[in-house]
Motif scaffolding. Structure first.
Motif, PDB file in Angstrom:
ATOM      1  N   GLN A  41       1.085  -0.809  -0.116  1.00 36.36           N
ATOM      2  CA  GLN A  41      -0.171  -0.300   0.097  1.00 36.36           C
ATOM      3  C   GLN A  41       1.041   0.712  -0.151  1.00 36.36           C
ATOM      4  O   GLN A  41       1.917   1.573   0.419  1.00 36.36           O
ATOM      5  CB  GLN A  41      -0.877  -0.550   0.902  1.00 36.36           C
ATOM      6  N   LEU A  42       0.436   2.516  -0.832  1.00 38.91           N
ATOM      7  CA  LEU A  42       0.729   3.900  -0.879  1.00 38.91           C
ATOM      8  C   LEU A  42       0.063   5.212  -0.422  1.00 38.91           C
ATOM      9  O   LEU A  42      -0.831   5.182  -1.186  1.00 38.91           O
ATOM     10  CB  LEU A  42       1.464   4.024  -2.006  1.00 38.91           C
ATOM     11  N   ASN A  43       0.570   5.403   0.842  1.00 39.76           N
ATOM     12  CA  ASN A  43      -0.155   6.139   0.987  1.00 39.76           C
ATOM     13  C   ASN A  43      -0.314   7.118   1.263  1.00 39.76           C
ATOM     14  O   ASN A  43       1.444   7.871   1.365  1.00 39.76           O
ATOM     15  CB  ASN A  43      -0.519   5.860   3.007  1.00 39.76           C
ATOM     16  N   GLY A  44      -0.922   7.929   0.131  1.00 39.51           N
ATOM     17  CA  GLY A  44      -0.515  10.082   0.633  1.00 39.51           C
ATOM     18  C   GLY A  44      -0.841  10.851   1.224  1.00 39.51           C
ATOM     19  O   GLY A  44      -0.789  12.266   1.634  1.00 39.51           O
ATOM     20  N   THR A  45      -1.957  10.517   2.198  1.00 38.96           N
ATOM     21  CA  THR A  45      -2.361  11.112   3.327  1.00 38.96           C
ATOM     22  C   THR A  45      -2.394  10.014   4.829  1.00 38.96           C
ATOM     23  O   THR A  45      -1.970   8.937   4.661  1.00 38.96           O
ATOM     24  CB  THR A  45      -3.987  11.513   3.143  1.00 38.96           C
ATOM     25  N   ALA A  46      -2.450  10.278   5.741  1.00 40.73           N
ATOM     26  CA  ALA A  46      -2.418   9.889   7.222  1.00 40.73           C
ATOM     27  C   ALA A  46      -3.751   8.599   6.988  1.00 40.73           C
ATOM     28  O   ALA A  46      -4.502   8.403   6.522  1.00 40.73           O
ATOM     29  CB  ALA A  46      -2.856  10.434   8.151  1.00 40.73           C
ATOM     30  N   PHE A  47      -3.831   7.383   7.531  1.00 43.28           N
ATOM     31  CA  PHE A  47      -4.566   6.891   7.363  1.00 43.28           C
ATOM     32  C   PHE A  47      -6.056   7.427   8.143  1.00 43.28           C
ATOM     33  O   PHE A  47      -6.718   7.200   7.737  1.00 43.28           O
ATOM     34  CB  PHE A  47      -3.930   5.136   8.581  1.00 43.28           C
ATOM     35  N   THR A  48      -5.952   7.743   9.207  1.00 47.43           N
ATOM     36  CA  THR A  48      -7.315   8.372   9.590  1.00 47.43           C
ATOM     37  C   THR A  48      -7.449   9.664   9.035  1.00 47.43           C
ATOM     38  O   THR A  48      -8.074  11.163   9.968  1.00 47.43           O
ATOM     39  CB  THR A  48      -6.804   8.936  11.129  1.00 47.43           C
ATOM     40  N   ALA A  49      -6.887  10.301   8.172  1.00 44.56           N
ATOM     41  CA  ALA A  49      -7.180  11.356   7.064  1.00 44.56           C
ATOM     42  C   ALA A  49      -9.252  11.425   6.772  1.00 44.56           C
ATOM     43  O   ALA A  49      -9.300  10.049   6.426  1.00 44.56           O
ATOM     44  CB  ALA A  49      -6.659  11.664   5.884  1.00 44.56           C
ATOM     45  N   PRO A  50      -9.461  11.988   6.948  1.00 46.75           N
ATOM     46  CA  PRO A  50     -11.130  12.150   6.662  1.00 46.75           C
ATOM     47  C   PRO A  50     -11.825  11.404   4.842  1.00 46.75           C
ATOM     48  O   PRO A  50     -10.490  11.442   4.539  1.00 46.75           O
ATOM     49  CB  PRO A  50     -12.239  13.645   6.289  1.00 46.75           C
TER      50      PRO A  50
END
Length: 431
Positions: A41-50
């Motif tokens: 997985q590649l995340n461009g925002t935090a896991f908890t972003a809306p």
């Protein structure tokens, strides 16, 4: 490049596979992925972003990114620098000639050819931005690049680019742009001399602006943005990966190609856009519209309506305003304006602002049309006028004051006579 394929839409949850059946169904990371691929997985925002703001993609790869990696080694960055504390501040109006192309016999790739023109902030705390120009003539064979610091917005001025990314391939030419979000590996392939502009935002991500009272359509329409489809290389050979981290450059090697993603799904992806598709909004009654009406992409700050960076273009269009001085008005701006010329002649500066050149008008420094443009704009017949085709300039506009490196202030790169364009603005006062 005829075999390239794209997916239309902006911000979509895409899914794409280079081999039918490579995407898992019903879950993202099964115990065994189809074709024995690895899930990453590649995340461009935090896991908890809306949910509405969350950006991530799942990739199904021949190997994980870390497989076979050697230790990071710091390398010299040269003029590709974010050492803003060593740069200078100046309120002076600046204009630059086009960036020189590599000298005969010199092989310069995209990363090696990047030169910082200004910047501010600190990528380690994800605030600020940098503006670059590039000049190169050779492709990044067996080499890749990524920035952990921010999103890259690439604006070619001379030469087409083939950009290999982990998600697939993008081809862009002058009057098109590409955005490569933070962390995504890419390589740039050229066919001879190439030159252009780049902005990098350390805070947030680029997005298309809200339209407000304009309504549902206009400006840059979502359907005209294109993401790549899955494409991969299965190559066992040494590759060098250069990473930008905290404003400095590091590299490591891999025994295989990093472009080995067989399938992916998500909304964190590179994309391209053809600026010739821009649906311009303009005044049809009176007064020259503020340049924000030409915004293609924006990266907003926490201050509502105020941009870390707006990417604004000045495209072909009809100008029909009545009782109006039609060239850009004289003004002083709390925002800082860095302009580039992709092709043609800018209507406020008919001399000196050449394709491939750039200018900087900093916070509260006065600027506007040159003297002869003022005279023409004040006396010309007010009839419909076409801002000509094959004519396109742009602006990187930011809330920040930029710091300028010493090499950008060298006399051979600067137009030292820039202020001359405003000489001859005589007093016409008639009480």
């Amino acid at each position: 490049m005829a075999d390239l394929a794209y997916q239309s839409g902006y911000g979509n949850m895409f899914e794409t596979e280079a081999i039918s059946g490579a995407l898992p169904r019903g879950q993202c990371a099964p115990q065994v992925c189809p074709f024995n691929l690895y899930a990453e997985q590649l995340n461009g925002t935090a896991f908890t972003a809306p949910r509405a703001l969350n950006q991530r993609s799942w990739m199904y790869k021949l190997r994980p990114s870390v497989s076979g990696q050697t230790p990071y080694q710091k390398i010299e960055a040269g003029q590709f620098s974010n050492a803003f504390s060593t740069f200078e501040v100046t309120p002076s109006q600046l204009r630059w000639r086009e960036l020189p192309l590599p000298a005969d016999g010199t092989q310069i790739d995209f990363v090696q050819g990047i030169s910082t023109m200004g910047g501010i902030g600190d990528p380690t705390v994800k605030t600020g931005l940098a503006i670059y120009m590039y000049s190169c003539n050779t492709s990044m064979d067996n080499k890749a690049f990524y920035s952990a610091d921010g999103d890259f917005l690439i604006v070619p001025q001379l030469g087409s680019l083939l950009i290999k990314t982990e998600m697939g391939r993008l081809s862009i030419e002058p009057q098109e742009i590409a955005v490569i979000p933070r962390g995504i590996k890419f390589a740039v392939y050229v066919q001879g001399d190439s030159r252009g502009y780049i902005s990098e935002v350390f805070s947030g991500h680029f997005k298309i602006p809200d339209l407000g009272p304009i309504g549902a359509n206009g400006l840059a329409n979502p359907r005209d943005f294109y993401a790549p489809v899955a494409w991969y290389e299965d190559i066992d050979a040494e590759f060098t990966v250069v990473g930008k981290f905290g404003g400095e450059l590091f590299q490591y090697t891999l025994p295989h190609s990093p472009f080995d993603v067989v399938a992916w799904h998500g909304n964190y992806t590179p994309y391209k856009y053809d600026l010739r598709n821009y649906n311009t909004m303009n005044t049809v009654s009176y007064d020259h519209a503020d340049p924000c009406i030409f915004t293609v992409l924006t990266c907003q700050s926490l201050d509502p309506g105020t941009a870390v960076l707006d990417f604004v273009i000045f495209p072909p269009r009809w100008m029909v305003a009545e009782h109006t001085f039609r060239p850009p008005y004289y003004h002083r701006n709390t925002m800082t304006e860095f302009m580039g010329n992709i092709v043609g002649t800018y209507d406020a500066k008919t001399d000196g602002f050449v394709p491939g050149g750039a200018s900087l008008h900093s916070c509260m420094s006065g600027h506007g049309p040159e003297a002869k443009v003022f005279e023409k704009g004040s006396t010309s017949k007010l009839e419909p006028v076409r801002y000509p085709d094959n004519n396109l300039q742009f602006m990187f506009e930011t809330m920040f004051m930029l710091r300028i490196p010493s090499w950008a202030l060298e006399r051979e790169r600067l137009d030292i006579n820039y202020l001359e364009c405003w000489k001859g603005l005589e007093k016409h006062f008639t009480p």
